[in-house]
Design a protein around this motif. Structure first.
Motif, PDB file in Angstrom:
ATOM      1  N   LYS A 378      -0.909  51.420  72.593  1.00 59.17           N
ATOM      2  CA  LYS A 378      -1.662  51.713  71.553  1.00 59.17           C
ATOM      3  C   LYS A 378      -2.106  50.402  70.702  1.00 59.17           C
ATOM      4  N   LEU A 379      -3.489  50.212  70.446  1.00 62.20           N
ATOM      5  CA  LEU A 379      -3.624  49.037  69.879  1.00 62.20           C
ATOM      6  C   LEU A 379      -3.993  49.273  68.216  1.00 62.20           C
ATOM      7  N   GLU A 380      -3.210  48.489  67.479  1.00 64.20           N
ATOM      8  CA  GLU A 380      -3.192  48.881  66.039  1.00 64.20           C
ATOM      9  C   GLU A 380      -4.325  47.741  65.430  1.00 64.20           C
ATOM     10  N   LEU A 381      -5.801  48.149  65.587  1.00 65.01           N
ATOM     11  CA  LEU A 381      -6.882  46.919  65.585  1.00 65.01           C
ATOM     12  C   LEU A 381      -7.150  46.838  63.996  1.00 65.01           C
ATOM     13  N   SER A 382      -6.368  47.644  63.063  1.00 67.60           N
ATOM     14  CA  SER A 382      -6.340  47.566  61.561  1.00 67.60           C
ATOM     15  C   SER A 382      -5.715  46.142  61.417  1.00 67.60           C
ATOM     16  N   LEU A 383      -5.062  45.606  62.149  1.00 65.15           N
ATOM     17  CA  LEU A 383      -4.098  44.314  61.866  1.00 65.15           C
ATOM     18  C   LEU A 383      -4.721  43.165  62.469  1.00 65.15           C
ATOM     19  N   LEU A 384      -5.811  43.292  63.244  1.00 65.58           N
ATOM     20  CA  LEU A 384      -6.675  42.127  63.737  1.00 65.58           C
ATOM     21  C   LEU A 384      -8.081  41.989  63.053  1.00 65.58           C
ATOM     22  N   GLU A 385      -8.318  40.761  63.144  1.00 61.02           N
ATOM     23  CA  GLU A 385      -9.760  40.457  62.745  1.00 61.02           C
ATOM     24  C   GLU A 385     -10.812  40.216  63.950  1.00 61.02           C
ATOM     25  N   ASP A 386     -12.137  40.452  63.707  1.00 62.97           N
ATOM     26  CA  ASP A 386     -12.978  40.534  64.762  1.00 62.97           C
ATOM     27  C   ASP A 386     -12.658  41.246  65.942  1.00 62.97           C
ATOM     28  N   ILE A 387     -12.199  42.210  66.068  1.00 64.53           N
ATOM     29  CA  ILE A 387     -11.847  43.033  67.419  1.00 64.53           C
ATOM     30  C   ILE A 387     -12.358  44.227  66.961  1.00 64.53           C
ATOM     31  N   LYS A 414      -9.505  55.806  74.333  1.00 65.85           N
ATOM     32  CA  LYS A 414     -10.014  54.668  73.459  1.00 65.85           C
ATOM     33  C   LYS A 414      -9.089  53.940  72.576  1.00 65.85           C
ATOM     34  N   ASN A 415      -9.062  52.595  72.421  1.00 63.95           N
ATOM     35  CA  ASN A 415      -8.061  51.633  71.591  1.00 63.95           C
ATOM     36  C   ASN A 415      -6.846  51.845  71.853  1.00 63.95           C
ATOM     37  N   TRP A 416      -6.766  52.140  73.279  1.00 61.16           N
ATOM     38  CA  TRP A 416      -5.195  52.175  74.055  1.00 61.16           C
ATOM     39  C   TRP A 416      -5.268  50.817  74.939  1.00 61.16           C
ATOM     40  N   MET A 417      -4.325  50.314  75.630  1.00 59.39           N
ATOM     41  CA  MET A 417      -4.403  49.446  76.763  1.00 59.39           C
ATOM     42  C   MET A 417      -3.461  49.305  77.646  1.00 59.39           C
ATOM     43  N   ARG A 418      -3.655  49.499  78.998  1.00 57.38           N
ATOM     44  CA  ARG A 418      -2.557  49.629  80.061  1.00 57.38           C
ATOM     45  C   ARG A 418      -2.306  48.312  80.441  1.00 57.38           C
ATOM     46  N   ILE A 419      -0.943  48.070  80.733  1.00 49.65           N
ATOM     47  CA  ILE A 419      -0.326  46.882  81.166  1.00 49.65           C
ATOM     48  C   ILE A 419       0.170  47.071  82.394  1.00 49.65           C
ATOM     49  N   THR A 420       0.034  46.296  83.650  1.00 48.09           N
ATOM     50  CA  THR A 420       0.476  46.468  85.071  1.00 48.09           C
ATOM     51  C   THR A 420       1.937  46.047  84.818  1.00 48.09           C
ATOM     52  N   ILE A 421       2.760  46.716  85.193  1.00 45.55           N
ATOM     53  CA  ILE A 421       4.431  46.155  85.342  1.00 45.55           C
ATOM     54  C   ILE A 421       4.608  46.027  86.867  1.00 45.55           C
ATOM     55  N   GLY A 422       3.996  46.461  87.823  1.00 48.91           N
ATOM     56  CA  GLY A 422       4.346  46.194  89.199  1.00 48.91           C
ATOM     57  C   GLY A 422       3.900  44.875  89.666  1.00 48.91           C
ATOM     58  N   VAL A 423       4.628  43.755  88.997  1.00 45.36           N
ATOM     59  CA  VAL A 423       4.416  42.348  89.301  1.00 45.36           C
ATOM     60  C   VAL A 423       5.964  41.627  89.076  1.00 45.36           C
ATOM     61  N   ASP A 424       5.626  40.305  89.464  1.00 41.80           N
ATOM     62  CA  ASP A 424       6.934  39.404  89.429  1.00 41.80           C
ATOM     63  C   ASP A 424       7.131  39.384  87.729  1.00 41.80           C
ATOM     64  N   ALA A 425       8.608  39.434  87.415  1.00 46.71           N
ATOM     65  CA  ALA A 425       8.864  39.185  86.012  1.00 46.71           C
ATOM     66  C   ALA A 425       8.438  37.926  85.540  1.00 46.71           C
ATOM     67  N   HIS A 426       8.519  36.797  85.970  1.00 49.95           N
ATOM     68  CA  HIS A 426       8.125  35.523  85.561  1.00 49.95           C
ATOM     69  C   HIS A 426       6.509  35.750  85.219  1.00 49.95           C
ATOM     70  N   THR A 440      -1.547  36.480  67.353  1.00 48.41           N
ATOM     71  CA  THR A 440      -1.500  35.725  66.271  1.00 48.41           C
ATOM     72  C   THR A 440      -2.669  35.250  65.818  1.00 48.41           C
ATOM     73  N   ARG A 441      -3.432  34.697  66.742  1.00 51.33           N
ATOM     74  CA  ARG A 441      -4.616  34.153  66.246  1.00 51.33           C
ATOM     75  C   ARG A 441      -5.686  34.801  65.867  1.00 51.33           C
ATOM     76  N   HIS A 442      -5.608  36.233  66.245  1.00 48.16           N
ATOM     77  CA  HIS A 442      -6.663  37.129  65.627  1.00 48.16           C
ATOM     78  C   HIS A 442      -5.915  38.226  64.539  1.00 48.16           C
ATOM     79  N   ALA A 443      -4.688  37.710  63.962  1.00 47.20           N
ATOM     80  CA  ALA A 443      -4.216  38.598  63.273  1.00 47.20           C
ATOM     81  C   ALA A 443      -4.908  38.388  61.659  1.00 47.20           C
TER      82      ALA A 443
END
Length: 449
Positions: A378-387, A414-426, A440-443
């Protein structure tokens, strides 16, 4: 006109993997005239618009849009963590038993012929035996219909159920192929919620509110893509509508909850089970799946649903006969240690992501997944600028970091995001380092007076 069209290409110092789909930064061709030979005669053919709306609901359109926002100027490898295909990574290679089964059929010459529309008998029998387990009502080969992957199973079933004014109940969030195929088949889609604060359980009261006399079925994905939960016996037995259950991830479980096949409740409601080996054996390119008719009361026969499914299979492409012929050996001889090893890697990757997210306040995982190859945040967009929303977040992430995650809006969340974990750990570590830097840049900046 410059246009970034996704192609087989990997921007890396390493040897490119031939099947990893990321942007190739090609140039779009200029459209030619619509007249014949410049004589002013208009061509008599043109593309149909039937698939236009359905195609906008697919993942590919969203992923390709994000690829369009990646750039060579960023000077970073494109990390495609928006769609899932673990098979392109060496750590997720399929088992030797499956490979040997295919090689044996290939060399025997027994898989070179056409197959019946429903699939060859030994393969259908093997699937029935594989699914039966401790089911109270045992399946036979006649209850199994082979498909070119689980996705084709969705297409066949939806086409078979479609009729004027019919509606179908789909979860929210959901694998978008269901939306696309329902739209293409003319089925009205009605959504019920999966509840994140209740470990993504089905909102049963919500189902009662949207179902009516024109509701033909409810779709249950278990183990769930994209939420990563596994439903309990108690929860599943509360469903009272004909169920289409997608169980393609039943061999991709790394949590504590035990998988319960929906077919256990077939004496209460008829169940169409969709499955395949693409996820469990990590071979989506082999394109072999099935539809299982769990129907001890004969409802599918009396309503002509079974007949319609078989008729639709007669007019669609068959799965490869080579893979069909190899299927009995694949299902019978695969050692359980293969699944355990694969799932251990996925569990490690989940723990890795959750550990990193502790230091990224604007990206929260409310429930650690216990199955599948994705992690919903879940994206906490209230913590970000210009998103402004999840799509804006993912577009800017692609532009600034060459990092592609899937915005939740593509899944109906809406305002969620999916990350794929079926990849190499590196690869995950690199992605999470970039995500942290981006956030950090957009905080939002705070000032102490």
């Amino acid at each position: 006109m410059r246009h970034n069209i996704p192609r087989i290409y990997f921007m890396s110092n390493e040897e490119p993997h031939a099947n990893l789909v990321v942007p190739a930064f090609k140039t779009e061709k200029v459209a030619k005239t619509q007249t014949q030979n410049g004589l002013g005669t208009v061509w008599r053919f043109g593309g149909t618009v039937k698939a236009a709306k359905a195609s906008t609901l697919t993942l590919r359109g969203v992923i390709y849009m994000l690829f369009d926002n990646c750039s060579r100027d960023v000077k970073k490898t494109v990390l495609p963590l928006g769609h899932g295909d673990p098979s392109v990574y060496p750590c997720f290679r399929t088992c030797i038993e499956a490979e040997d089964a295919v090689v044996n059929v290939l060399r025997s010459g027994k898989g070179n012929s056409y197959a019946p529309g429903a699939g060859i008998l030994p393969a259908r029998r093997a699937v029935a035996e594989y699914l039966n387990g401790d089911l109270p009502n045992k399946l036979t080969a006649d209850d199994i219909l082979l498909t070119a992957g689980c996705n084709q199973g969705v297409e066949i079933v939806f086409e078979s159920l479609a009729r004027p004014n019919a509606n179908i109940l789909l979860p929210r969030p959901v694998f978008p192929h269901y939306d696309a195929r329902a739209t293409y088949s003319g089925l009205e889609v009605r959504k019920f919620d999966l509840l994140p604060d209740k470990e993504w359980e089905i909102d049963l009261q919500g189902i009662e509110a949207i179902a009516d006399d024109n509701t033909v079925a409810i779709v249950v994905i278990n183990p769930n893509n994209p939420c990563g939960n596994v439903y309990s016996h108690h929860h599943l037995q509360k469903l009272g509508i004909m169920v289409i259950t997608d169980e393609v991830y039943n061999q991709t479980i790394f949590g504590d909850n035990t998988f319960v096949p929906m077919a256990k409740f077939a004496s209460i409601v008829p169940v169409l089970t969709l499955g395949g080996i693409s996820k469990g054996w990590v071979v989506p390119g082999w394109k072999i799946g099935w539809i299982a008719l769990n129907d001890p009361e004969g409802v599918f026969e009396s309503t002509n649903v079974a007949q319609s499914i078989r008729q639709n299979l007669e007019i669609t492409p068959d799965p490869s006969t080579i893979i069909q012929a190899a299927l009995p050996e694949i299902l019978e001889k695969t050692d359980k240690s293969f699944f355990a090893k694969k799932n251990k890697i996925l569990k490690h990757n989940v723990d890795l992501v959750c550990h990193w997210l502790k230091d990224i306040p604007c990206v929260i995982c409310p429930k650690k997944p216990e199955s599948c190859t994705y992690l919903l945040t879940k994206l906490e967009l209230s913590l970000l600028e210009d998103i402004k929303d999840d799509t804006d977040f993912c577009v800017k992430l692609a532009r600034e970091e060459n990092l592609v995650f899937l915005p939740g809006e593509a899944l109906g969340l809406k305002n969620w995001m999916r990350i794929t974990i079926g990849v190499d750990a590196h690869m995950l570590e690199d992605a999470l380092e970039r995500l942290k830097g981006f956030c950090t840049r957009h905080a939002k900046k705070t000032y102490i007076n």
